[in-house]
Design an enzyme around this catalytic site. Structure first.
Site, mmCIF file in Angstrom:
data_model
loop_
_atom_site.group_PDB
_atom_site.id
_atom_site.type_symbol
_atom_site.label_atom_id
_atom_site.label_comp_id
_atom_site.label_asym_id
_atom_site.label_seq_id
_atom_site.Cartn_x
_atom_site.Cartn_y
_atom_site.Cartn_z
ATOM 1 N N LYS A 52 0.846 -1.205 0.000
ATOM 2 C CA LYS A 52 0.000 0.000 0.000
ATOM 3 C C LYS A 52 0.878 1.250 0.000
ATOM 4 C CE LYS A 52 -3.790 -2.485 2.097
ATOM 5 N NZ LYS A 52 -4.522 -2.940 3.274
ATOM 6 N N GLN A 96 -4.834 -1.854 9.464
ATOM 7 C CA GLN A 96 -4.716 -3.181 8.855
ATOM 8 C C GLN A 96 -5.267 -4.252 9.785
ATOM 9 O OE1 GLN A 96 -3.677 -3.559 5.715
ATOM 10 N NE2 GLN A 96 -3.801 -5.779 5.724
ATOM 11 N N ASP A 119 -11.359 2.145 3.733
ATOM 12 C CA ASP A 119 -11.682 0.719 3.605
ATOM 13 C C ASP A 119 -13.186 0.522 3.399
ATOM 14 O OD1 ASP A 119 -9.566 -1.131 3.827
ATOM 15 O OD2 ASP A 119 -9.340 -0.707 5.978
HETATM 16 N N1 GUN Z 1 -6.638 -7.134 5.884
HETATM 17 C C1 GUN Z 1 -6.779 -7.841 4.740
HETATM 18 N N2 GUN Z 1 -7.372 -7.075 3.784
HETATM 19 C C2 GUN Z 1 -7.595 -5.869 4.355
HETATM 20 C C3 GUN Z 1 -8.161 -4.671 3.862
HETATM 21 O O1 GUN Z 1 -8.612 -4.562 2.718
HETATM 22 N N3 GUN Z 1 -8.207 -3.638 4.756
HETATM 23 C C4 GUN Z 1 -7.738 -3.749 6.023
HETATM 24 N N4 GUN Z 1 -7.854 -2.686 6.829
HETATM 25 N N5 GUN Z 1 -7.215 -4.856 6.507
HETATM 26 C C5 GUN Z 1 -7.135 -5.906 5.679
#
Ligand code: GUN
Length: 285
Positions: A52, A96, A119
């Site tokens: 990211k 995350q 998200d």
């Molecule tokens: N863990 C796995 N995929 C994601 C996601 O798309 N967002 C977040 N915040 N955590 C994750």
């Protein structure tokens, strides 16, 4: 043989568009900014967060990284979210998941300002999806819609079958398809005679988490098959939820793993960050 939906190529195109919008925002307002919080040392999460960060830097988005130790308390984590909520230079906040044991994910999601919830996990944003009044779209389902749009695969009037009912993928995926006038069936682990549903699907979305779960006998000739699975095998390779070799011969369109849905997810996160920054610009004027 199915035409493969190339998530890498579409993701690159989306990222280029994001980079252009980022340049305009940086010039006319300020640099868009995404803050990512990682708690603990989960190796997969570290990779996701690094990706990211790289994706933000590549398209000019400011990337703030907060790597907290696994001993972090709920109070400390909530305090960081509050600081970021109140920071006018931060457009998006992402914590995350999964969080280390002992931390309450639901409370953390609820604490994020819905206007910075890139998200789209906050109930305010998931609720908006129900009414078709989109704020942010959850990244994986939004990435799948983007793939369908770019390959001009119609949804209207089609039977769309989603296998999986998670809050992150299955449920919002069903709503996005419904909002585009698909006829939607949601199947899950308790569904009886699953094949009777999947065999009538024009668009089949597999978000199960089991390698090779969807086999050719479950797929209608000429269907579009979307594979959300990312299953890490013992040899380190990635496998989807769809048995690629056999389904490829039957489907009209199919997403590969890797290189299908996966690359779209980060691209949509960047897009959500730009959406947030544009809203912040409007609020400023
Ligand atoms: N863990 C796995 N995929 C994601 C996601 O798309 N967002 C977040 N915040 N955590 C994750």
């Amino acid at each position: 043989m199915a035409i493969l939906l190339d998530g890498k190529a579409v993701s690159s195109a989306v990222r280029e568009e994001v980079a252009k919008e980022t340049a305009v925002l940086t010039e006319s307002f300020r640099q868009p900014c995404l803050a990512v919080i990682l708690v603990g040392d989960d190796p997969a999460s570290q990779v996701y967060v690094r990706n990211k960060h790289k994706a933000c830097e590549a398209c000019g988005i400011r990337s703030l990284q907060y790597h907290l130790p696994k001993e972090t308390t709920q109070k400390e984590l909530l305090a960081l979210v509050q600081t970021l909520n109140g920071d006018p230079t931060v457009d998006g906040i992402l914590c995350q998941l999964p969080l280390p044991e002992g931390l309450d994910e639901k409370e953390v999601i609820l604490s994020i300002d819905p206007g910075k919830d890139v998200d789209s996990f906050h109930p305010v944003n998931t609720g908006r999806i129900l009414s078709g009044d989109y704020g942010f779209l959850p990244c994986t389902p939004a990435g799948i819609m983007e793939l369908l749009h770019r390959y001009e695969i119609p949804v209207r009037g089609k039977h769309c079958v989603v296998i999986g009912r998670s809050n992150i993928v299955g449920k919002p995926m069903a709503m996005l398809l419904l909002n585009e006038s698909g006829t939607v069936t949601i199947c899950h682990s308790k569904t009886k005679d699953l094949s009777s549903f999947t065999r009538s699907a024009d668009i089949l979305v597999a978000a199960v988490g089991k390698p090779d779960f969807v086999t050719a006998d479950m797929v209608k000739d000429g269907a579009t098959v979307i594979d959300v699975g990312i299953n890490r095998m013992a040899d380190g390779k990635l496998k989807g939820d769809v048995d690629f070799e056999t389904v490829e011969k039957k489907a009209a369109f199919l997403t590969p793993v890797p290189g299908g849905v996966g690359p779209m997810t980060i691209a949509m996160l960047l897009k959500n960050t730009i959406t947030a920054a544009k809203r912040h610009r409007e609020a400023d004027q």
